[in-house]
Design a protein around this motif. Structure first.
Motif, PDB file in Angstrom:
ATOM      1  N   ASN A 160       0.818  -1.226   0.000  1.00 23.07           N
ATOM      2  CA  ASN A 160       0.000   0.000   0.000  1.00 23.07           C
ATOM      3  C   ASN A 160       0.843   1.262   0.000  1.00 23.07           C
ATOM      4  N   LYS A 213      -4.212  10.582  -8.924  1.00 23.66           N
ATOM      5  CA  LYS A 213      -5.223   9.757  -8.273  1.00 23.66           C
ATOM      6  C   LYS A 213      -4.582   8.565  -7.581  1.00 23.66           C
ATOM      7  N   GLY A 214      -5.020   8.336  -6.357  1.00 25.53           N
ATOM      8  CA  GLY A 214      -4.519   7.176  -5.626  1.00 25.53           C
ATOM      9  C   GLY A 214      -3.152   7.363  -5.014  1.00 25.53           C
ATOM     10  N   GLY A 223      -5.746  -4.058   1.319  1.00 25.77           N
ATOM     11  CA  GLY A 223      -5.608  -2.764   0.678  1.00 25.77           C
ATOM     12  C   GLY A 223      -5.983  -1.637   1.621  1.00 25.77           C
ATOM     13  N   PRO A 224      -5.841  -0.406   1.151  1.00 28.69           N
ATOM     14  CA  PRO A 224      -6.188   0.746   1.969  1.00 28.69           C
ATOM     15  C   PRO A 224      -7.637   0.657   2.445  1.00 28.69           C
ATOM     16  N   VAL A 225      -7.860   1.015   3.698  1.00 27.91           N
ATOM     17  CA  VAL A 225      -9.238   1.014   4.197  1.00 27.91           C
ATOM     18  C   VAL A 225     -10.000   2.223   3.660  1.00 27.91           C
ATOM     19  N   ILE A 226      -9.269   3.284   3.346  1.00 29.62           N
ATOM     20  CA  ILE A 226      -9.876   4.430   2.650  1.00 29.62           C
ATOM     21  C   ILE A 226      -9.031   4.659   1.404  1.00 29.62           C
ATOM     22  N   PRO A 227      -9.496   4.126   0.249  1.00 32.12           N
ATOM     23  CA  PRO A 227      -8.653   4.158  -0.954  1.00 32.12           C
ATOM     24  C   PRO A 227      -8.664   5.493  -1.674  1.00 32.12           C
ATOM     25  N   ASP A 229     -13.783  -0.664   6.976  1.00 24.09           N
ATOM     26  CA  ASP A 229     -14.548   0.207   6.090  1.00 24.09           C
ATOM     27  C   ASP A 229     -14.945   1.480   6.831  1.00 24.09           C
TER      28      ASP A 229
END
Lengths: 638, 638
Positions: free
Chosen positions: A110, A149-150, A172-176, A237
């Motif tokens: 990540n 982005k990202g 993965g990221p919990v807040i993408p 989430d």
């Protein structure tokens, strides 16, 4: 300090493969160009004793603090090869979390590029301290360039070993990213987790819900705090609740006098609630935040200015159910131009430091980053120094009150205070603001630990007209000065009512003085400013690029205080100045802080003087110097 | 084939450091255990000539096809060390996009672990073919285990060199995950981009908007297609329009007879629109999809069954503005249990293959993956073979019609057809279904390119009662058979009306036969099934693990067709069987396909026979064999 100096020499002598002869720095002789000396050879020249910084190398933003639920120790975190940390039982002395204090590093799935600021849920996943941090995948990132982005996502890591390491979750990221349609952000980082019964009520959340503000903004719109809400017990989430706070791009609070500009992008936003004692979840909602901006034309990848602000406000709910933060007052958390990126945390009453000091209430403590090299843009000789930047002294934040203030035009402004209550009978008001003080344990330790404590008798001065720049007539040396550059000094300055009309009155102190150098710290009534004149602070600035010599200034209003029937006087200026070698922090009236660097060169530059200039009556009093401070790192080996 | 065999031997002989003596495989002698032979030593034994597969190694899902806007060439893509591709001007012969045909590999910031299926916008960023694909960060991923958040994201790559390479954009995933509150998915992959004026109208989008369905599902709810809409010209942001199609977990279309189960998770969903000629954006909306399921108890990381389905339906808009896909019919795109992961694409009328073949209409062509080793679960000797799996022959998909169908109980079912129109006067209906045929260029080439073409006179059989398993009385060898295992065969089988009442009637052909081996392909009226009896297909199956010998079966209804006043007959079964060495594809009545493997061992196993069993009158006719097929890879060096 001789032992420290000797240790420094021993340390340098121990370094391999170096031509040492030319590297023993003599602070009794004029300085060389310090950019040209060997790495680490001025390691001790300006190194503070009582502040938080890593054993060596660079420190970045403070962040990721928490009180360990199993030990009760407070853990401080800061960016350093990723993020590193230390723990304390008293806020005075610190122990690195490990010999290498870095507890999380970039390079995972990540965060292949970098780890940015984060914050910790003390009882997180499985009751373990759980870090929500910005995982970085692409650079550059700045509000002056289009957003990749990202590039910034928010990920989790958990410690299983008491904070020596935080292990990244294999997910993965919990807040993408900001949810659609928020796309073209100026930034999206520094998640700050908090609980808030007030937000629970406003957003109709279960009791004890965790929230996170993520700092940033939207191109073409303005800076903002994005608000998220925990969705599941494992923090996997997060529900987006919208931009709970957005300001217009490059706008200011009022005319900008008291809180500067909101800029184009927010960073490092913290959200917490305070009462007059300290942290209180039901209290007034405060936020601290960094604001980034430039003058036009904006040059890509150059953010000219950063402001470290605070604001207090109300939580409101729109008819559509969205929650908002509406500021009622805002100010500078620190007026020092190199003081930035504050990160604070609830220090619960049951933490070990609070139980030892007998502090019965929850507190909110905060730290700022004080950059050595002007955010990486100056040529400060960081490699010769071997370390770079520091965190400011632990501060307690609380709701501040100023009582018995005459209800005149000085009060009614869009400012860093608000009118809490108004007494029409006495025509006075109580003002509410942010209170900032040195953490009580530290202040007590600076007093009790002092190796030399001395008072200076007061002095009243009238109508001095001599020029500070042309003579010393306006200054009068203390009867006794420190013999080192490690001390805390307290003093008060009372101004007569005539001062408010004076166009040229300046009153304060000169510190770190000698025949070669000195630094004036004074209040100037004409612009209600507390100024640090750094033009003559450092002989080394004449030989070494990057030792910037510009002045520092901050705005502080001294109100008219009722002191009897129909009588008033100007609020006394109460100063506490901490000098920890090159780190100088000026606290005024529990509501003003200015932190800066004074790179005095000569060992003998330790003198303190009164300083007064211009017309107006001034009375100096309550001057005490506590010399020595504390060694914050007794377990470090040098 | 002698030259191919010689080339094979030469190829094997050229391999370094091998004990070749023991590796010359003799397909005139009984087979050894093929798991024990050297790598590549049976490279040519079962390798097809006319199919798409990489030069060597494994092929996975087809995907990422497009017609290059600058050359007009059609590019096929498939998973292979990432994803690889080839191009064609005629759909018959192919050229690898580069000597190493892999055009995108895992290992980037967004896809450190794997590249999964994607699809291409031919005129994408800057008018260049632009790939939207699933970038994989964490494994395992399967609907049988909890979903690792962020394991599948959707990212972009662009080709600047005519498809030899796709360069990943230096930005994070454009679709970083299903938006909140969709969190606990069973899968979230295989983005399929498409345009749809019908969706434009339903979702109120600008003309020409691109959409993407992402296949997956939600734990505890069911499989679904997540629908996204392009938000900006550079495809950087995609708006989530919801699950436009969701089925209940493990439910089926009707009783499951015609389309199996929807399963727990969808994969590889394509969306397109068809009329009777081929692709027509304004036509009937079709989707092809893979469905995954298991019998209870579901074992983690084991997906027992995969079904390759199609459905057609209507686009509707809810009162809240959300759009939905509501199926009206559904079926199996291929009944072969190893045929899966279909990926199709619009083949525009102006593509080079269409202009060369004089095809004036847009077409939709599709490919399936035919796995050699049962989705990686069988012990098939892939290393001795040196390659693994293949794509099926190019198919054209269109809206299919079946006219003059008697309006009886055979018609009215929740099935893979729907009643398009009903003529109450004649008591007939026209049925609508999915038409599937071998791409016209390929079929034509198989005919025109044949090195031997021969017809077999027809045969009528009544009431055979002999048992297939006990004697050969039920089969009658062709007067002439192929001398190789590379041919296309067409034939028709007409059943008398009494056949429908027969409980034991079977009629078809045996192929790839010899005294040691043969494979029966027959229609069995009792369960309306077309069956491939593979129990005696391969002598090697007796010596080698992983050469599975189970039967294949698919369901095909032969309707009653009106053929005059008050008279009807059973629809004739029209078969086209492509035998490309071990790859056998059976096309029936332009609406049924079954693709499978027949691993016949002996060189002499090339005989074809009529096959008939049970009671019922059957008439075989129109039997023609086109031997030779085409070499799809004339530029490859072996």
């Amino acid at each position: 300090m001789a032992s420290l100096r000797n240790a420094a020499i021993a340390f340098i002598a121990s370094l391999p493969c170096r031509a040492l002869a030319s590297n023993i720095i003599d602070n009794n002789a004029s300085p060389p160009n310090l950019s040209t000396v060997f790495n680490n050879s001025i390691f001790y020249t300006w190194r503070p004793r009582s502040h938080v910084l890593p054993p060596s190398g660079q420190i970045g933003d403070p962040c990721m603090h928490y009180t360990d639920p199993t030990t009760g120790l407070f853990h401080i975190g800061y960016l350093h090869n990723g993020a590193a940390g230390a723990k304390t039982s008293d806020l005075i002395t610190w122990t690195d979390v490990a010999e290498d204090p870095t507890f999380i590093r970039a390079g995972g799935i990540n965060d292949p590029v970098a780890v940015f600021d984060g914050s910790v849920i003390p009882y997180g996943i499985n009751g373990t301290p759980t870090l929500l941090y910005t995982s970085v995948s692409y650079l550059p990132i700045q509000w002056t360039v289009p957003y990749t982005k990202g590039s910034e996502t928010q990920s989790l890591a958990v410690t299983y070993d008491g904070g020596a390491n935080f292990t990244k979750l294999e997910e993965g990221p919990v807040i993408p990213g900001p949810p659609f349609p928020v796309t073209n952000v100026t930034g999206f980082r520094d998640p700050y987790v908090f609980q808030s019964p007030q937000l629970d009520a406003a957003a109709i959340s279960p009791e004890g819900t965790w929230y996170s503000v993520i700092s940033g903004g939207i191109h073409g719109q303005g800076p903002s705090q994005f608000l998220f809400r925990q969705y599941d017990a494992d923090f996997r989430d997060w529900e987006y609740l919208g931009e709970w706070w957005r300001e217009e791009a490059n706008s200011s609070w009022g005319d900008g006098t008291w809180a500067g500009r909101w800029g184009f992008n927010f960073e490092v936003g913290n959200v917490f609630a305070l009462d007059t004692e300290g942290y209180n979840a039901e209290g007034e909602v405060f936020t601290t935040l960094g604001a980034e901006w430039s003058e036009v034309p904006i040059i890509p990848q150059v953010s000219q200015f950063r402001e470290m602000l605070w604001a207090a406000g109300n939580i409101t709910t729109s008819s559509n159910g969205s929650v908002h933060f509406d500021p009622t007052m805002a100010g500078k958390l620190d007026w020092g131009q190199w003081a930035y990126a504050a990160a604070g945390k609830l220090l619960p009453a049951n933490s070990s430091t609070s139980t030892s000091s007998g502090t019965a209430n929850d507190r909110f403590i905060s730290y700022l980053w004080l950059t050595n090299n002007n955010f990486g843009t100056s040529a400060f000789p960081t490699m010769p120094q071997g370390w770079n930047s520091v965190l400011t002294t632990t501060r307690e934040l609380a709701q501040g009150t100023i009582g018995n203030v005459i209800d005149n035009e000085l009060v009614n402004e869009t400012a860093s205070w608000r009118v809490g209550s108004r007494d029409t009978a006495t025509r006075t008001v109580e003002l509410i603001t942010l209170r900032q003080t040195i953490a009580r344990e530290i202040r007590a330790a600076f007093v009790s630990n002092a190796t030399r404590t001395f008072s200076q008798s007061g002095r009243s001065v009238s109508n001095s007209t001599s020029s500070y720049s042309n003579s010393n007539a306006s200054s009068l040396a203390f009867q006794q000065s420190p013999i080192s550059k490690f001390f805390m000094m307290t003093a008060s300055i009372a101004f007569s009512s005539s001062a408010r009309g004076s166009g040229d009155l300046k009153a304060g102190f000169k510190i770190l003085g000698s025949e070669y150098e000195s630094t004036a710290i004074y209040y100037q009534f004409s612009n209600e400013s507390l100024i640090v004149d750094r033009s003559n602070s450092s002989a080394a600035a004449l030989t070494t690029p990057g030792l910037l010599a510009n002045n520092e200034a901050g705005r502080l209003r001294l109100f008219d205080i009722a002191n009897g029937s129909n009588s008033s006087s100007i609020e006394t200026l109460n100063l506490t100045i901490v000098v920890d070698n090159s780190v100088v922090e000026i606290f005024a009236n529990d509501r003003f802080v200015l932190s800066t660097w004074i790179w005095s060169w000569y060992d003998e530059s330790t003198q303190i003087s009164f300083y007064h200039e211009g017309s107006g009556d001034v009375s100096f009093g309550n001057v005490t110097v506590y010399e020595g401070l504390v060694d914050a790192w007794p377990e470090r080996v040098y």
